[in-house]
Design an enzyme around this catalytic site. Structure first.
Site, PDB file in Angstrom:
ATOM      1  N   GLY A  50       0.847  -1.202   0.000  1.00  0.00           N
ATOM      2  CA  GLY A  50       0.000   0.000   0.000  1.00  0.00           C
ATOM      3  C   GLY A  50       0.874   1.240   0.000  1.00  0.00           C
ATOM      4  O   GLY A  50       0.863   2.020   0.951  1.00  0.00           O
TER       5      GLY A  50
ATOM      6  N   GLY B   4       0.994   4.239  -0.710  1.00  0.00           N
ATOM      7  CA  GLY B   4       0.340   5.528  -0.923  1.00  0.00           C
ATOM      8  C   GLY B   4       1.146   6.628  -0.258  1.00  0.00           C
ATOM      9  O   GLY B   4       2.387   6.656  -0.368  1.00  0.00           O
TER      10      GLY B   4
ATOM     11  N   GLY C 137       3.073   4.921   2.974  1.00  0.00           N
ATOM     12  CA  GLY C 137       3.859   3.776   2.484  1.00  0.00           C
ATOM     13  C   GLY C 137       4.825   4.175   1.386  1.00  0.00           C
ATOM     14  O   GLY C 137       5.944   3.658   1.309  1.00  0.00           O
TER      15      GLY C 137
ATOM     16  N   ASN D  33      -3.579   4.588  11.564  1.00  0.00           N
ATOM     17  CA  ASN D  33      -4.185   5.419  12.603  1.00  0.00           C
ATOM     18  C   ASN D  33      -5.318   4.660  13.273  1.00  0.00           C
ATOM     19  O   ASN D  33      -5.988   3.836  12.642  1.00  0.00           O
ATOM     20  CB  ASN D  33      -4.764   6.704  11.988  1.00  0.00           C
ATOM     21  CG  ASN D  33      -3.731   7.814  11.858  1.00  0.00           C
ATOM     22  OD1 ASN D  33      -2.723   7.844  12.583  1.00  0.00           O
ATOM     23  ND2 ASN D  33      -3.977   8.744  10.949  1.00  0.00           N
TER      24      ASN D  33
ATOM     25  N   LYS E 257      -1.896   9.272  19.893  1.00  0.00           N
ATOM     26  CA  LYS E 257      -2.136   9.761  18.522  1.00  0.00           C
ATOM     27  C   LYS E 257      -3.638   9.858  18.265  1.00  0.00           C
ATOM     28  O   LYS E 257      -4.120  10.815  17.664  1.00  0.00           O
ATOM     29  CB  LYS E 257      -1.465   8.803  17.522  1.00  0.00           C
ATOM     30  CG  LYS E 257      -1.722   9.125  16.058  1.00  0.00           C
ATOM     31  CD  LYS E 257      -0.617   9.916  15.432  1.00  0.00           C
ATOM     32  CE  LYS E 257      -1.045  10.739  14.236  1.00  0.00           C
ATOM     33  NZ  LYS E 257      -1.115  10.048  12.987  1.00  0.00           N
TER      34      LYS E 257
ATOM     35  N   ASN F 238      -6.653  12.203  16.254  1.00  0.00           N
ATOM     36  CA  ASN F 238      -7.405  11.737  15.076  1.00  0.00           C
ATOM     37  C   ASN F 238      -8.901  11.556  15.367  1.00  0.00           C
ATOM     38  O   ASN F 238      -9.729  11.834  14.497  1.00  0.00           O
ATOM     39  CB  ASN F 238      -6.834  10.412  14.565  1.00  0.00           C
ATOM     40  CG  ASN F 238      -5.449  10.564  13.969  1.00  0.00           C
ATOM     41  OD1 ASN F 238      -4.505   9.887  14.378  1.00  0.00           O
ATOM     42  ND2 ASN F 238      -5.296  11.472  13.019  1.00  0.00           N
TER      43      ASN F 238
HETATM   44  N1  LIG Z   1      -1.466  10.625   5.156  1.00  0.00           N
HETATM   45  C1  LIG Z   1      -1.134  11.033   6.377  1.00  0.00           C
HETATM   46  O1  LIG Z   1      -0.732  12.199   6.557  1.00  0.00           O
HETATM   47  C2  LIG Z   1      -1.184  10.095   7.534  1.00  0.00           C
HETATM   48  C3  LIG Z   1      -1.790   8.865   7.443  1.00  0.00           C
HETATM   49  N2  LIG Z   1      -1.742   8.023   8.540  1.00  0.00           N
HETATM   50  C4  LIG Z   1      -2.380   6.706   8.507  1.00  0.00           C
HETATM   51  O2  LIG Z   1      -1.578   5.831   7.719  1.00  0.00           O
HETATM   52  C5  LIG Z   1      -2.411   4.852   7.070  1.00  0.00           C
HETATM   53  C6  LIG Z   1      -2.170   4.958   5.552  1.00  0.00           C
HETATM   54  O3  LIG Z   1      -2.622   6.240   5.168  1.00  0.00           O
HETATM   55  P1  LIG Z   1      -2.205   6.936   3.791  1.00  0.00           P
HETATM   56  O4  LIG Z   1      -0.833   6.578   3.427  1.00  0.00           O
HETATM   57  O5  LIG Z   1      -2.586   8.360   3.935  1.00  0.00           O
HETATM   58  O6  LIG Z   1      -3.231   6.208   2.804  1.00  0.00           O
HETATM   59  P2  LIG Z   1      -3.195   6.145   1.204  1.00  0.00           P
HETATM   60  O7  LIG Z   1      -4.590   5.952   0.753  1.00  0.00           O
HETATM   61  O8  LIG Z   1      -2.429   7.294   0.657  1.00  0.00           O
HETATM   62  O9  LIG Z   1      -2.328   4.845   0.947  1.00  0.00           O
HETATM   63  C7  LIG Z   1      -2.828   3.539   0.875  1.00  0.00           C
HETATM   64  C8  LIG Z   1      -2.438   3.038  -0.502  1.00  0.00           C
HETATM   65  O10 LIG Z   1      -2.648   1.653  -0.563  1.00  0.00           O
HETATM   66  C9  LIG Z   1      -3.236   1.355  -1.825  1.00  0.00           C
HETATM   67  N3  LIG Z   1      -3.923   0.065  -1.708  1.00  0.00           N
HETATM   68  C10 LIG Z   1      -4.925  -0.259  -0.876  1.00  0.00           C
HETATM   69  N4  LIG Z   1      -5.273  -1.545  -1.016  1.00  0.00           N
HETATM   70  C11 LIG Z   1      -4.471  -2.037  -1.986  1.00  0.00           C
HETATM   71  C12 LIG Z   1      -4.360  -3.319  -2.612  1.00  0.00           C
HETATM   72  N5  LIG Z   1      -5.128  -4.346  -2.258  1.00  0.00           N
HETATM   73  N6  LIG Z   1      -3.433  -3.469  -3.584  1.00  0.00           N
HETATM   74  C13 LIG Z   1      -2.649  -2.440  -3.977  1.00  0.00           C
HETATM   75  N7  LIG Z   1      -2.708  -1.208  -3.409  1.00  0.00           N
HETATM   76  C14 LIG Z   1      -3.611  -1.013  -2.428  1.00  0.00           C
HETATM   77  C15 LIG Z   1      -4.160   2.517  -2.053  1.00  0.00           C
HETATM   78  O11 LIG Z   1      -4.568   2.590  -3.399  1.00  0.00           O
HETATM   79  P3  LIG Z   1      -5.953   3.351  -3.772  1.00  0.00           P
HETATM   80  O12 LIG Z   1      -5.643   4.817  -3.605  1.00  0.00           O
HETATM   81  O13 LIG Z   1      -6.188   2.925  -5.166  1.00  0.00           O
HETATM   82  O14 LIG Z   1      -6.996   2.888  -2.802  1.00  0.00           O
HETATM   83  C16 LIG Z   1      -3.261   3.673  -1.616  1.00  0.00           C
HETATM   84  O15 LIG Z   1      -2.404   4.076  -2.651  1.00  0.00           O
HETATM   85  C17 LIG Z   1      -3.849   5.203   7.479  1.00  0.00           C
HETATM   86  O16 LIG Z   1      -4.233   4.440   8.590  1.00  0.00           O
HETATM   87  C18 LIG Z   1      -3.764   6.691   7.863  1.00  0.00           C
HETATM   88  O17 LIG Z   1      -4.753   7.076   8.786  1.00  0.00           O
HETATM   89  C19 LIG Z   1      -1.055   8.337   9.673  1.00  0.00           C
HETATM   90  C20 LIG Z   1      -0.438   9.555   9.789  1.00  0.00           C
HETATM   91  C21 LIG Z   1      -0.537  10.566   8.781  1.00  0.00           C
HETATM   92  C1  LIG Z   2      -3.809  15.059  10.978  1.00  0.00           C
HETATM   93  C2  LIG Z   2      -2.699  14.049  11.014  1.00  0.00           C
HETATM   94  C3  LIG Z   2      -1.599  14.402  10.041  1.00  0.00           C
HETATM   95  C4  LIG Z   2      -2.135  14.121  12.409  1.00  0.00           C
HETATM   96  O1  LIG Z   2      -3.130  14.094  13.381  1.00  0.00           O
HETATM   97  C5  LIG Z   2      -3.187  12.672  10.713  1.00  0.00           C
HETATM   98  O2  LIG Z   2      -2.772  11.729  11.330  1.00  0.00           O
HETATM   99  C6  LIG Z   2      -4.218  12.447   9.673  1.00  0.00           C
HETATM  100  O3  LIG Z   2      -4.460  13.349   8.883  1.00  0.00           O
HETATM  101  O4  LIG Z   2      -4.796  11.361   9.645  1.00  0.00           O
END
Ligand SMILES: NC(=O)C1=CN([C@@H]2O[C@H](COP(=O)(O)OP(=O)(O)OC[C@H]3O[C@@H](n4cnc5c(N)ncnc54)[C@H](OP(=O)(O)O)[C@@H]3O)[C@@H](O)[C@H]2O)C=CC1
Ligand SMILES: CC(C)(CO)C(=O)C(=O)O
Length: 348
Positions: A21, A23, A26, A122, A225, A229
Site C-alpha cells: 500500500g 500511498g 507507504g 491510525n 495519537k 485523530n
Molecule cells: N497521510 C497522512 O498524513 C497520515 C496517514 N496516517 C495513517 O496511515 C495509514 C495509511 O494512510 P495513507 O498513506 O494516507 O493512505 P493512502 O490511501 O495514501 O495509501 C494507501 C495506498 O494503498 C493502496 N492500496 C490499498 N489496497 C491495496 C491493494 N489491495 N493493492 C494495492 N494497493 C492497495 C491505495 O490505493 P488506492 O488509492 O487505489 O486505494 C493507496 O495508494 C492510514 O491508517 C492513515 O490514517 C497516519 C499519519 C498521517
Molecule cells: C492530521 C494528522 C496528520 C495528524 O493528526 C493525521 O494523522 C491524519 O491526517 O490522519
C-alpha cells in the site's frame, strides 16, 4: 519504559522488505528505504495500484520533502499482484483500516514462515487486544475492525509489530508524495517485548532516515495519537475545515470533549496517556493549516477511515464502561456523511 533513540546495527534477518500500500505514508517509507545506501544489500519492493503504480514504474517514486528543493527519486520493484514477488522477510502494511480485509490474503501470502509484518495505521488496530495484559480483555477480537476475524486468522497477530506514525503526507499526483511535517515513527510488539526483531526492524527504518522510538507500551502511543485523530479527522470532514481552523475557533470546545472522553477510555483499558489535553492541543496546533487524511479522502470521494478512528473508540468505551456522548454523536454524523458519499459513488 521507552528507548528514546534506538541504535542498532542493520538487520541480518529482514533482507527482503515489501511495503504493502505504497500511498502517502507507504510511498514515503518505500522511497527512503530504497534510496538508503545502508540498505543496499536488501531488496525493497512495493504493492501499489492504478495510475500511481504506473507512474512509479515509469519514473520512480518522487518524494517531496520539506525544506528540500529537489525531490528524492527512488526506484524499486512495484506491482499490484503479490504473486509477482517472492515471499518476504518483512512486510510493512500502510493501508487505510477498511482496505485491510481485502488485502490480508496477499499480505499473508507475501510473508515467509517466520516473517514479520509492521502494521502502520491510525486508530485502533485489529490486533489491539492481542498480548494485552492491562485491560483484562486479552485476546478479544473486535468484529467491526476485522469482520469474521479474517485478518486475525490469515496474518496472525503474533507476527505483528505495531506502528504509530506522526507524519503529514499527501499524494499530490500519481508517483509524487509530499511530506507536510517532520516525522516520527513509534514501533512496539503487542506483547510489550523489546525483542531482537523489534530492534532490527527499528534499525532498518532508522538507517533510511526516520526518527524511531521503540516502546514496550505501544498501546499508549496508539491512544496518544488517536486523541488527535478521533477529534480532528471526523470534525474536519464534517466541516471541511483545516486543522488550524478547528483548533483556533469555536470547535476547540468539541475537540477538548472528544479528547477527554477518548483519554478516559484509554485509561480504563489500562493505558497511560502521559499528556494533558492542553499539551495535546498544542501539538495539534503545530500542524498548522494541514488537511486531515479524512478530509482528503472525502474531497476525493473515497471511503473514510471511520471504523478505527471513531466507531472503535465508542465500542471499546462500551467494553470499558465509559460514557462517550460526544464521540457517539460524531459517529452518527460522520457515518451518515460516509453513507451519502457511498450512495453518490454508487449512482455515479
Ligand atoms: N497521510 C497522512 O498524513 C497520515 C496517514 N496516517 C495513517 O496511515 C495509514 C495509511 O494512510 P495513507 O498513506 O494516507 O493512505 P493512502 O490511501 O495514501 O495509501 C494507501 C495506498 O494503498 C493502496 N492500496 C490499498 N489496497 C491495496 C491493494 N489491495 N493493492 C494495492 N494497493 C492497495 C491505495 O490505493 P488506492 O488509492 O487505489 O486505494 C493507496 O495508494 C492510514 O491508517 C492513515 O490514517 C497516519 C499519519 C498521517
Ligand atoms: C492530521 C494528522 C496528520 C495528524 O493528526 C493525521 O494523522 C491524519 O491526517 O490522519
Amino acid at each position: 519504559m521507552q528507548n528514546p533513540e534506538t541504535k542498532t546495527g542493520l538487520s541480518a534477518h529482514f533482507r527482503s522488505i515489501c511495503i504493502f500500500g505504497a500511498g502517502a505514508i507507504g510511498g514515503a517509507l518505500a522511497a527512503r528505504l530504497a534510496a538508503s545506501p545502508a540498505l543496499a544489500g536488501s531488496t525493497i519492493s512495493a504493492i501499489a495500484r492504478g495510475a500511481h503504480l504506473q507512474a512509479i514504474r515509469k519514473n520512480g517514486l518522487h518524494l517531496h520533502e520539506q525544506g528540500k528543493t529537489e525531490p528524492l527519486v527512488a526506484r524499486f520493484a512495484a506491482t499490484d499482484n503479490a504473486a509477482d514477488l517472492e515471499p518476504q522477510d518483512l512486510v510493512i502494511a500502510t493501508l487505510k483500516g477498511h482496505q485491510l480485509t481485502s488485502a490480508s490474503a496477499d499480505i499473508a501470502r507475501l510473508l515467509k514462515p517466520g516473517g514479520r509484518v509492521v502494521m502502520i495505521q491510525n486508530g485502533i488496530p485489529w490486533w489491539y487486544f492481542h498480548g494485552d495484559t492491562a485491560s483484562g480483555l486479552e485476546g478479544r477480537q473486535i468484529e467491526a475492525l476485522d469482520p469474521g476475524g479474517i485478518v486475525w486468522q490469515r496474518i496472525s497477530p503474533e507476527r505483528v509489530i505495531g506502528g504509530v506514525i506522526y507524519q503529514g503526507a499527501q499524494m499530490i499526483e500519481p508517483g509524487h508524495i509530499r511530506l507536510t511535517s517532520s516525522g516520527l515513527l513509534h514501533l512496539g510488539e503487542p506483547s510489550g517485548a523489546l525483542s531482537p526483531a523489534l530492534a532490527e526492524i527499528a534499525g532498518l527504518f532508522q538507517a533510511s532516515g526516520w526518527t524511531i522510538k521503540t516502546t514496550d507500551r505501544i498501546r499508549d502511543e496508539l491512544w496518544l495519537k488517536l486523541l488527535g485523530n478521533a477529534a480532528l479527522n471526523p470534525i474536519s470532514a464534517l466541516t471541511r475545515a483545516r486543522i488550524d481552523e478547528i483548533v483556533d475557533g469555536p470547535l476547540e470546545t468539541l475537540v477538548r470533549k472528544i479528547m477527554t472522553e477518548t483519554k478516559a477510555v484509554s485509561e480504563r483499558l489500562g493505558c497511560r496517556v502521559d499528556t494533558t489535553i492542553d499539551q495535546r492541543l498544542e501539538h495539534t496546533r503545530s500542524l498548522g493549516n494541514a488537511k486531515t487524511s479524512m478530509l482528503q479522502d472525502l474531497e476525493q470521494g473515497r471511503p473514510m477511515e471511520i471504523t478505527p478512528l471513531t466507531l472503535a473508540v465508542t465500542q471499546l468505551a462500551r467494553m470499558a464502561g465509559v460514557p462517550t456522548p460526544a464521540n457517539d454523536m460524531l459517529l452518527l454524523l460522520i457515518s451518515q456523511l460516509d453513507q451519502s458519499m457511498a450512495q453518490a459513488r454508487g449512482s455515479a
